[in-house]
Design a protein around this motif. Sequence first.
Motif, mmCIF file in Angstrom:
data_model
loop_
_atom_site.group_PDB
_atom_site.id
_atom_site.type_symbol
_atom_site.label_atom_id
_atom_site.label_comp_id
_atom_site.label_asym_id
_atom_site.label_seq_id
_atom_site.Cartn_x
_atom_site.Cartn_y
_atom_site.Cartn_z
ATOM 1 N N VAL A 31 0.833 -1.209 0.000
ATOM 2 C CA VAL A 31 0.000 0.000 0.000
ATOM 3 C C VAL A 31 0.868 1.259 0.000
ATOM 4 O O VAL A 31 0.605 2.210 -0.749
ATOM 5 N N GLU A 32 1.926 1.277 0.809
ATOM 6 C CA GLU A 32 2.773 2.466 0.908
ATOM 7 C C GLU A 32 3.455 2.790 -0.417
ATOM 8 O O GLU A 32 3.561 3.962 -0.808
ATOM 9 N N LEU A 33 3.910 1.765 -1.105
ATOM 10 C CA LEU A 33 4.576 1.998 -2.387
ATOM 11 C C LEU A 33 3.600 2.538 -3.426
ATOM 12 O O LEU A 33 3.942 3.454 -4.197
ATOM 13 N N GLN A 34 2.394 1.994 -3.462
ATOM 14 C CA GLN A 34 1.399 2.509 -4.403
ATOM 15 C C GLN A 34 1.047 3.958 -4.087
ATOM 16 O O GLN A 34 0.904 4.796 -4.992
ATOM 17 N N ASP A 35 0.916 4.281 -2.806
ATOM 18 C CA ASP A 35 0.588 5.656 -2.422
ATOM 19 C C ASP A 35 1.727 6.615 -2.762
ATOM 20 O O ASP A 35 1.487 7.733 -3.270
ATOM 21 N N ALA A 36 2.971 6.202 -2.484
ATOM 22 C CA ALA A 36 4.113 7.063 -2.791
ATOM 23 C C ALA A 36 4.218 7.307 -4.290
ATOM 24 O O ALA A 36 4.514 8.416 -4.741
ATOM 25 N N TRP A 37 3.969 6.267 -5.072
ATOM 26 C CA TRP A 37 3.972 6.409 -6.526
ATOM 27 C C TRP A 37 2.880 7.387 -6.973
ATOM 28 O O TRP A 37 3.118 8.282 -7.779
ATOM 29 N N SER A 38 1.683 7.195 -6.438
ATOM 30 C CA SER A 38 0.554 8.030 -6.831
ATOM 31 C C SER A 38 0.805 9.497 -6.503
ATOM 32 O O SER A 38 0.406 10.395 -7.256
#
Length: 315
Positions: A198-205
């Motif tokens: 989840v954190e990686l997807q949020d940071a990417w977004s």
Amino acid sequence: MTFGFNARGLLKAIAVVLALALPTLAISSADARIGGGLSSGSRGSRSFSMPPSTSTAPGTAQPFNRTFTQPGSPSYGGMGGGFFNRPGGGLLRGLAGGFLGAGLFGLLFGGGMFSGIGGFSSILGLILQVGLIIFLVRLAMSWWQRRTLSQPAYAEGGMGGPGATQAGFGGGMGFGLGASAPLQILPADYEAFERLLVELQDAWSNEDVARLRAVATPEMVQYFTRDLEQNRVRNRINKVSATKLLQGDLAEAWREGDTDFASVAMRYSLIDRTFDRTTGQLVEGGEQPTEVTEVWTFMRPRGGNWELSALQQTN
């Protein structure tokens, strides 16, 4: 004379269109979410062996399109990427792009279509040479993949068979606890993997490169920042939301020196949308969640935290 002038003008127009279109075509074929739908990163000494199949990912993981690890290296190899990369570069695109680019720029700047590559006499000659290069590279890649896939798997036990995935963390299916492996993976580790998803997807977004550096290896951060820059060039911004792990299990876990590795198959859902950066108009994706199955490899220095070191698509 009129015909020659018109033909040259037409060729110049075609050259301009091709020069502008090539980067866009290279990017648009990839998925928008983090990783771009590619297989990227390094799995230490196992970068060129495929993770074992699991109940979550019963197929095979795809070989890396982008990796720093070189064949035969014990862990992270020299810089320079994999043997055959897309869309950011690689042997095939580098050679083909070099030949084509030389011809286009030779045409645009008045030196003739092939002045930049030693004076080839016709576009047919260029096409034949590029075709030969493609054939040779594909032949070499086919040999290499047969060689690596024929090597014995490293895992001592994966998550195979029905019922291997158990009811897990935070509701839903979550991670199964896995079979025995050279490195023991605990429930707290699975919780960390789910949180990092989840954190990686949020940071990417959010295009938060600083956060990406905290949860991924420098190699992966380089790929992500390159992909973000390509989005900026296209005047696009990718927004991912509602990331939820649906099912996950362990493929293999091992230790190399003072570094732990764990490859886990994850099936998750997310809402993946791409907008025009200027107008905010939706250009790709939609409000409906989509499901993705990938194999993520995490690494952890002794006494440190897990971080993403590889992301592989599945067949």
